[in-house]
Design a protein around this motif. Sequence first.
Motif, PDB file in Angstrom:
ATOM      1  N   ARG A  66     -29.712 -10.797   2.180  1.00 48.78           N
ATOM      2  CA  ARG A  66     -29.988  -9.842   1.100  1.00 48.78           C
ATOM      3  C   ARG A  66     -31.318  -9.129   1.302  1.00 48.78           C
ATOM      4  O   ARG A  66     -31.442  -7.943   1.056  1.00 48.78           O
ATOM      5  CB  ARG A  66     -29.990 -10.564  -0.249  1.00 48.78           C
ATOM      6  CG  ARG A  66     -30.182  -9.637  -1.451  1.00 48.78           C
ATOM      7  CD  ARG A  66     -30.214 -10.408  -2.758  1.00 48.78           C
ATOM      8  NE  ARG A  66     -31.235 -11.439  -2.797  1.00 48.78           N
ATOM      9  CZ  ARG A  66     -32.534 -11.225  -3.018  1.00 48.78           C
ATOM     10  NH1 ARG A  66     -32.985 -10.009  -3.182  1.00 48.78           N
ATOM     11  NH2 ARG A  66     -33.383 -12.238  -3.049  1.00 48.78           N
ATOM     12  N   ARG A  67     -32.321  -9.851   1.818  1.00 49.60           N
ATOM     13  CA  ARG A  67     -33.645  -9.260   2.036  1.00 49.60           C
ATOM     14  C   ARG A  67     -33.749  -8.526   3.376  1.00 49.60           C
ATOM     15  O   ARG A  67     -34.793  -7.989   3.719  1.00 49.60           O
ATOM     16  CB  ARG A  67     -34.708 -10.346   1.955  1.00 49.60           C
ATOM     17  CG  ARG A  67     -34.850 -10.896   0.549  1.00 49.60           C
ATOM     18  CD  ARG A  67     -35.728 -12.118   0.463  1.00 49.60           C
ATOM     19  NE  ARG A  67     -37.023 -11.892   1.049  1.00 49.60           N
ATOM     20  CZ  ARG A  67     -37.816 -12.859   1.489  1.00 49.60           C
ATOM     21  NH1 ARG A  67     -37.442 -14.116   1.396  1.00 49.60           N
ATOM     22  NH2 ARG A  67     -38.980 -12.585   2.020  1.00 49.60           N
ATOM     23  N   GLY A  68     -32.675  -8.525   4.161  1.00 49.25           N
ATOM     24  CA  GLY A  68     -32.674  -7.818   5.434  1.00 49.25           C
ATOM     25  C   GLY A  68     -33.354  -8.573   6.558  1.00 49.25           C
ATOM     26  O   GLY A  68     -33.625  -8.007   7.614  1.00 49.25           O
ATOM     27  N   LEU A  69     -33.632  -9.871   6.356  1.00 51.09           N
ATOM     28  CA  LEU A  69     -34.269 -10.676   7.396  1.00 51.09           C
ATOM     29  C   LEU A  69     -33.264 -11.162   8.429  1.00 51.09           C
ATOM     30  O   LEU A  69     -33.636 -11.508   9.546  1.00 51.09           O
ATOM     31  CB  LEU A  69     -34.997 -11.870   6.763  1.00 51.09           C
ATOM     32  CG  LEU A  69     -36.096 -11.484   5.760  1.00 51.09           C
ATOM     33  CD1 LEU A  69     -36.607 -12.719   5.042  1.00 51.09           C
ATOM     34  CD2 LEU A  69     -37.220 -10.749   6.457  1.00 51.09           C
ATOM     35  N   VAL A  70     -32.005 -11.188   8.041  1.00 54.78           N
ATOM     36  CA  VAL A  70     -30.911 -11.589   8.924  1.00 54.78           C
ATOM     37  C   VAL A  70     -29.803 -10.565   8.730  1.00 54.78           C
ATOM     38  O   VAL A  70     -29.495 -10.183   7.607  1.00 54.78           O
ATOM     39  CB  VAL A  70     -30.407 -13.012   8.572  1.00 54.78           C
ATOM     40  CG1 VAL A  70     -29.166 -13.370   9.341  1.00 54.78           C
ATOM     41  CG2 VAL A  70     -31.492 -14.046   8.802  1.00 54.78           C
ATOM     42  N   SER A  71     -29.226 -10.127   9.813  1.00 50.32           N
ATOM     43  CA  SER A  71     -28.127  -9.166   9.749  1.00 50.32           C
ATOM     44  C   SER A  71     -26.864  -9.843   9.207  1.00 50.32           C
ATOM     45  O   SER A  71     -26.604 -11.004   9.524  1.00 50.32           O
ATOM     46  CB  SER A  71     -27.864  -8.626  11.154  1.00 50.32           C
ATOM     47  OG  SER A  71     -26.680  -7.877  11.175  1.00 50.32           O
ATOM     48  N   PRO A  72     -26.071  -9.146   8.415  1.00 48.84           N
ATOM     49  CA  PRO A  72     -24.816  -9.734   7.938  1.00 48.84           C
ATOM     50  C   PRO A  72     -23.928 -10.232   9.079  1.00 48.84           C
ATOM     51  O   PRO A  72     -23.211 -11.219   8.924  1.00 48.84           O
ATOM     52  CB  PRO A  72     -24.143  -8.593   7.173  1.00 48.84           C
ATOM     53  CG  PRO A  72     -25.269  -7.721   6.742  1.00 48.84           C
ATOM     54  CD  PRO A  72     -26.295  -7.803   7.854  1.00 48.84           C
ATOM     55  N   SER A  73     -23.983  -9.575  10.226  1.00 50.06           N
ATOM     56  CA  SER A  73     -23.152 -10.014  11.357  1.00 50.06           C
ATOM     57  C   SER A  73     -23.651 -11.330  11.951  1.00 50.06           C
ATOM     58  O   SER A  73     -22.889 -12.033  12.625  1.00 50.06           O
ATOM     59  CB  SER A  73     -23.100  -8.941  12.435  1.00 50.06           C
ATOM     60  OG  SER A  73     -24.389  -8.714  12.969  1.00 50.06           O
ATOM     61  N   ASP A  74     -24.917 -11.676  11.707  1.00 50.08           N
ATOM     62  CA  ASP A  74     -25.460 -12.921  12.261  1.00 50.08           C
ATOM     63  C   ASP A  74     -24.834 -14.168  11.660  1.00 50.08           C
ATOM     64  O   ASP A  74     -24.848 -15.222  12.286  1.00 50.08           O
ATOM     65  CB  ASP A  74     -26.981 -12.980  12.086  1.00 50.08           C
ATOM     66  CG  ASP A  74     -27.702 -12.006  12.992  1.00 50.08           C
ATOM     67  OD1 ASP A  74     -27.124 -11.621  14.027  1.00 50.08           O
ATOM     68  OD2 ASP A  74     -28.838 -11.634  12.663  1.00 50.08           O
ATOM     69  N   VAL A  75     -24.277 -14.063  10.466  1.00 51.30           N
ATOM     70  CA  VAL A  75     -23.653 -15.246   9.876  1.00 51.30           C
ATOM     71  C   VAL A  75     -22.382 -15.635  10.631  1.00 51.30           C
ATOM     72  O   VAL A  75     -21.860 -16.734  10.451  1.00 51.30           O
ATOM     73  CB  VAL A  75     -23.384 -15.084   8.361  1.00 51.30           C
ATOM     74  CG1 VAL A  75     -24.676 -14.878   7.590  1.00 51.30           C
ATOM     75  CG2 VAL A  75     -22.402 -13.965   8.097  1.00 51.30           C
ATOM     76  N   LYS A  76     -21.931 -14.752  11.509  1.00 51.66           N
ATOM     77  CA  LYS A  76     -20.769 -15.080  12.350  1.00 51.66           C
ATOM     78  C   LYS A  76     -21.166 -15.927  13.561  1.00 51.66           C
ATOM     79  O   LYS A  76     -20.305 -16.333  14.337  1.00 51.66           O
ATOM     80  CB  LYS A  76     -20.067 -13.806  12.795  1.00 51.66           C
ATOM     81  CG  LYS A  76     -19.463 -13.054  11.631  1.00 51.66           C
ATOM     82  CD  LYS A  76     -18.826 -11.770  12.072  1.00 51.66           C
ATOM     83  CE  LYS A  76     -18.288 -11.044  10.846  1.00 51.66           C
ATOM     84  NZ  LYS A  76     -17.879  -9.700  11.127  1.00 51.66           N
ATOM     85  N   LEU A  77     -22.458 -16.200  13.714  1.00 50.00           N
ATOM     86  CA  LEU A  77     -22.920 -17.035  14.832  1.00 50.00           C
ATOM     87  C   LEU A  77     -22.596 -18.510  14.617  1.00 50.00           C
ATOM     88  O   LEU A  77     -22.681 -19.301  15.544  1.00 50.00           O
ATOM     89  CB  LEU A  77     -24.434 -16.878  15.022  1.00 50.00           C
ATOM     90  CG  LEU A  77     -24.909 -15.514  15.483  1.00 50.00           C
ATOM     91  CD1 LEU A  77     -26.428 -15.457  15.463  1.00 50.00           C
ATOM     92  CD2 LEU A  77     -24.377 -15.226  16.885  1.00 50.00           C
ATOM     93  N   TYR A  78     -22.249 -18.874  13.396  1.00 53.61           N
ATOM     94  CA  TYR A  78     -21.948 -20.278  13.096  1.00 53.61           C
ATOM     95  C   TYR A  78     -20.734 -20.356  12.191  1.00 53.61           C
ATOM     96  O   TYR A  78     -20.307 -19.372  11.601  1.00 53.61           O
ATOM     97  CB  TYR A  78     -23.145 -20.972  12.443  1.00 53.61           C
ATOM     98  CG  TYR A  78     -23.526 -20.423  11.103  1.00 53.61           C
ATOM     99  CD1 TYR A  78     -22.986 -20.957   9.939  1.00 53.61           C
ATOM    100  CD2 TYR A  78     -24.408 -19.362  10.982  1.00 53.61           C
ATOM    101  CE1 TYR A  78     -23.323 -20.442   8.692  1.00 53.61           C
ATOM    102  CE2 TYR A  78     -24.757 -18.849   9.751  1.00 53.61           C
ATOM    103  CZ  TYR A  78     -24.208 -19.397   8.606  1.00 53.61           C
ATOM    104  OH  TYR A  78     -24.542 -18.887   7.382  1.00 53.61           O
ATOM    105  N   ARG A  79     -20.193 -21.542  12.112  1.00 48.00           N
ATOM    106  CA  ARG A  79     -19.033 -21.780  11.246  1.00 48.00           C
ATOM    107  C   ARG A  79     -19.250 -23.073  10.496  1.00 48.00           C
ATOM    108  O   ARG A  79     -19.657 -24.075  11.089  1.00 48.00           O
ATOM    109  CB  ARG A  79     -17.776 -21.868  12.095  1.00 48.00           C
ATOM    110  CG  ARG A  79     -16.585 -22.343  11.331  1.00 48.00           C
ATOM    111  CD  ARG A  79     -15.401 -21.553  11.629  1.00 48.00           C
ATOM    112  NE  ARG A  79     -14.299 -22.028  10.810  1.00 48.00           N
ATOM    113  CZ  ARG A  79     -13.143 -21.502  10.855  1.00 48.00           C
ATOM    114  NH1 ARG A  79     -12.922 -20.506  11.663  1.00 48.00           N
ATOM    115  NH2 ARG A  79     -12.181 -21.955  10.094  1.00 48.00           N
TER     116      ARG A  79
END
Length: 81
Positions: free
Chosen positions: A42-55
């Motif tokens: 939400r704060r832009g510190l992590v890209s939304p696509s980065d959450v696909k790096l883990y499951r």
Amino acid sequence: MLELLTLTQTGKGLPAPIVLLDTPGERFWEGLTTFIDDDLVRRGLVSPSDVKLYRVTGSCEEAVAEIERFYSNYHSLRYVG
């Protein structure tokens, strides 16, 4: 685990499947994923696509399927040139 995600996100670590396995019926990783989604993304510190790096899963079968899916595409790290 956050260090592993950071190294994977920045390309400084070796590619690897990252599976966070919960005990069936438990939600151990829920607080972390809420923090990542609600604060970091939400704060832009992590890209939304980065959450696909883990499951995150509570199923051993899903964990194995994720690891097999990763290695069906990834064979080795090669340097060219």
